[in-house]
Design a protein around this motif. Sequence first.
Motif, PDB file in Angstrom:
ATOM      1  N   GLN A 142       0.819  -1.209   0.000  1.00  0.00           N
ATOM      2  CA  GLN A 142       0.000   0.000   0.000  1.00  0.00           C
ATOM      3  C   GLN A 142       0.855   1.263   0.000  1.00  0.00           C
ATOM      4  OE1 GLN A 142      -3.046  -1.652  -1.032  1.00  0.00           O
ATOM      5  NE2 GLN A 142      -3.408   0.462  -0.389  1.00  0.00           N
ATOM      6  N   GLU A 143       1.958   1.234   0.716  1.00  0.00           N
ATOM      7  CA  GLU A 143       2.854   2.396   0.703  1.00  0.00           C
ATOM      8  C   GLU A 143       3.459   2.594  -0.676  1.00  0.00           C
ATOM      9  OE1 GLU A 143       4.493   2.586   5.307  1.00  0.00           O
ATOM     10  OE2 GLU A 143       5.307   1.068   3.931  1.00  0.00           O
ATOM     11  N   ALA A 144       3.807   1.501  -1.336  1.00  0.00           N
ATOM     12  CA  ALA A 144       4.371   1.588  -2.684  1.00  0.00           C
ATOM     13  C   ALA A 144       3.346   2.151  -3.666  1.00  0.00           C
ATOM     14  CB  ALA A 144       4.848   0.217  -3.144  1.00  0.00           C
ATOM     15  N   LEU A 145       2.107   1.691  -3.566  1.00  0.00           N
ATOM     16  CA  LEU A 145       1.059   2.189  -4.460  1.00  0.00           C
ATOM     17  C   LEU A 145       0.786   3.669  -4.194  1.00  0.00           C
ATOM     18  CD1 LEU A 145      -1.513  -0.771  -4.498  1.00  0.00           C
ATOM     19  CD2 LEU A 145       0.519  -0.412  -5.913  1.00  0.00           C
ATOM     20  N   GLY A 146       0.800   4.066  -2.937  1.00  0.00           N
ATOM     21  CA  GLY A 146       0.611   5.469  -2.599  1.00  0.00           C
ATOM     22  C   GLY A 146       1.717   6.352  -3.141  1.00  0.00           C
ATOM     23  N   LEU A 147       2.936   5.842  -3.116  1.00  0.00           N
ATOM     24  CA  LEU A 147       4.064   6.586  -3.673  1.00  0.00           C
ATOM     25  C   LEU A 147       3.873   6.802  -5.164  1.00  0.00           C
ATOM     26  CD1 LEU A 147       6.820   7.880  -3.245  1.00  0.00           C
ATOM     27  CD2 LEU A 147       7.857   5.608  -3.446  1.00  0.00           C
ATOM     28  N   ILE A 148       3.390   5.802  -5.857  1.00  0.00           N
ATOM     29  CA  ILE A 148       3.111   5.949  -7.290  1.00  0.00           C
ATOM     30  C   ILE A 148       2.042   7.012  -7.523  1.00  0.00           C
ATOM     31  CG2 ILE A 148       2.107   4.791  -9.300  1.00  0.00           C
ATOM     32  CD1 ILE A 148       3.552   2.237  -8.302  1.00  0.00           C
ATOM     33  N   ASP A 149       1.030   7.046  -6.665  1.00  0.00           N
ATOM     34  CA  ASP A 149       0.003   8.084  -6.786  1.00  0.00           C
ATOM     35  C   ASP A 149       0.630   9.474  -6.695  1.00  0.00           C
ATOM     36  OD1 ASP A 149      -1.995   6.183  -7.040  1.00  0.00           O
ATOM     37  OD2 ASP A 149      -2.531   6.225  -4.906  1.00  0.00           O
ATOM     38  N   ASP A 150       1.590   9.627  -5.788  1.00  0.00           N
ATOM     39  CA  ASP A 150       2.282  10.912  -5.643  1.00  0.00           C
ATOM     40  C   ASP A 150       3.098  11.221  -6.898  1.00  0.00           C
ATOM     41  OD1 ASP A 150       2.781  13.223  -4.237  1.00  0.00           O
ATOM     42  OD2 ASP A 150       4.374  12.374  -3.002  1.00  0.00           O
ATOM     43  N   PHE A 151       3.788  10.221  -7.425  1.00  0.00           N
ATOM     44  CA  PHE A 151       4.539  10.412  -8.668  1.00  0.00           C
ATOM     45  C   PHE A 151       3.611  10.909  -9.782  1.00  0.00           C
ATOM     46  CE2 PHE A 151       7.671   6.736  -7.523  1.00  0.00           C
ATOM     47  CZ  PHE A 151       8.307   7.554  -6.606  1.00  0.00           C
ATOM     48  N   SER A 152       2.454  10.271  -9.893  1.00  0.00           N
ATOM     49  CA  SER A 152       1.508  10.622 -10.942  1.00  0.00           C
ATOM     50  C   SER A 152       1.010  12.055 -10.781  1.00  0.00           C
ATOM     51  CB  SER A 152       0.328   9.645 -10.921  1.00  0.00           C
ATOM     52  OG  SER A 152      -0.635   9.984 -11.891  1.00  0.00           O
ATOM     53  N   ALA A 153       0.692  12.447  -9.549  1.00  0.00           N
ATOM     54  CA  ALA A 153       0.201  13.800  -9.295  1.00  0.00           C
ATOM     55  C   ALA A 153       1.250  14.854  -9.636  1.00  0.00           C
ATOM     56  CB  ALA A 153      -0.221  13.932  -7.831  1.00  0.00           C
ATOM     57  N   MET A 154       2.540  14.493  -9.513  1.00  0.00           N
ATOM     58  CA  MET A 154       3.629  15.418  -9.831  1.00  0.00           C
ATOM     59  C   MET A 154       3.903  15.498 -11.329  1.00  0.00           C
ATOM     60  SD  MET A 154       6.410  14.453  -6.865  1.00  0.00           S
ATOM     61  CE  MET A 154       7.625  15.675  -7.413  1.00  0.00           C
ATOM     62  N   GLY A 155       3.312  14.597 -12.097  1.00  0.00           N
ATOM     63  CA  GLY A 155       3.572  14.580 -13.535  1.00  0.00           C
ATOM     64  C   GLY A 155       4.853  13.864 -13.911  1.00  0.00           C
ATOM     65  N   ILE A 156       5.356  13.019 -13.005  1.00  0.00           N
ATOM     66  CA  ILE A 156       6.541  12.215 -13.325  1.00  0.00           C
ATOM     67  C   ILE A 156       6.136  11.176 -14.355  1.00  0.00           C
ATOM     68  CG2 ILE A 156       8.197  10.532 -12.402  1.00  0.00           C
ATOM     69  CD1 ILE A 156       8.038  12.081  -9.743  1.00  0.00           C
ATOM     70  N   PHE A 157       6.818  11.175 -15.494  1.00  0.00           N
ATOM     71  CA  PHE A 157       6.338  10.310 -16.576  1.00  0.00           C
ATOM     72  C   PHE A 157       6.981   8.939 -16.607  1.00  0.00           C
ATOM     73  CE2 PHE A 157      10.066  11.398 -19.080  1.00  0.00           C
ATOM     74  CZ  PHE A 157      10.307  12.725 -18.768  1.00  0.00           C
ATOM     75  N   TYR A 158       8.060   8.729 -15.874  1.00  0.00           N
ATOM     76  CA  TYR A 158       8.554   7.359 -15.735  1.00  0.00           C
ATOM     77  C   TYR A 158       9.462   7.246 -14.515  1.00  0.00           C
ATOM     78  CZ  TYR A 158      13.394   7.997 -17.411  1.00  0.00           C
ATOM     79  OH  TYR A 158      14.704   8.357 -17.536  1.00  0.00           O
ATOM     80  N   VAL A 159       9.602   6.014 -14.039  1.00  0.00           N
ATOM     81  CA  VAL A 159      10.446   5.733 -12.892  1.00  0.00           C
ATOM     82  C   VAL A 159      11.352   4.558 -13.237  1.00  0.00           C
ATOM     83  CG1 VAL A 159       8.632   4.300 -11.877  1.00  0.00           C
ATOM     84  CG2 VAL A 159      10.467   5.153 -10.421  1.00  0.00           C
TER      85      VAL A 159
END
Length: 292
Positions: free
Chosen positions: A50-67
């Motif tokens: 769940q923490e990992a999925l939440g981190l991805i949500d934050d990445f998405s909100a920032m407009g990070i296009f890849y990790v």
Amino acid sequence: MISPTLLGALKGGLSSPICLTWELTYGCNLSCVHCLSDSGAKAPGELSRQEALGLIDDFSAMGIFYVNIGGGEPTMRRDFFDIISHAQARRVGVKFSTNGTYLDRSAAKRLAAMDYVDVQVSLDGHDASTNDAIRSPGSFAGALGALENLAREGFSDPKISVVATRHNVEHLDELLQLARYHGASLRLTRLRPSGRGAASYVDLNPTSAQQRQLYAWLSSHPEVLTGDSFFHLSALGEPLEGLNMCGAGRVVCLVDPVGDVYACPFTIHPEFRAGNIREVRFSSIWSHSALF
């Protein structure tokens, strides 16, 4: 030539990182002598699913296009496909590095069905003898098996990721042929004195003559990818504008398996810890950390 506006942005930092590395786990089934993160044992307290999925949500909100997902061996996490599937749903692309051991036909089929996933299979020699001396016995066969599975399932353009060492610089042509045979692109990266690489650096780092040989070979093979641009070779020519300065905390950063954030994958020391995503959102760390 880089525009003054872009150069100013690079110097001052961007609103989100262009190159974000996420070490998903330090657990690994191999013991490579040049491992940047000294991987092997799983770190206590790794981020939960769940923490990992939440981190991805934050990445998405920032407009990070890849990790860039690495480790350790990221596919050792049982929730690996949950994590990258969630990234796909949030329109965050994934590039991940793997030794290929766990990349069977079923995993290859799942990857082939995804929209933006780039797979980099690590290989440091053109044959088992050269590769396995660095990456552990059986790793050459495991990597080739993964590439064969990807090809059978229709995965397009995987990468063979090679750390240039004094033992493989003489065999770049063979490595390129190996990549082409498997329908892959070849990607070269440089040896770093980090993790176990600090102890093996003197023995593995290409000689001065080999550095020149490597520079010439890369110049004549523009189709070969270079993960970090090899701008350390610019001493053989003119410095490349924009690549002769450090991007730590400006355009790149790293999140480790327990959620600690660092300005660079090569400054993982307590004094360079910028924060932890369990305490503060990643977006806030990126925007407000004094280290950044």
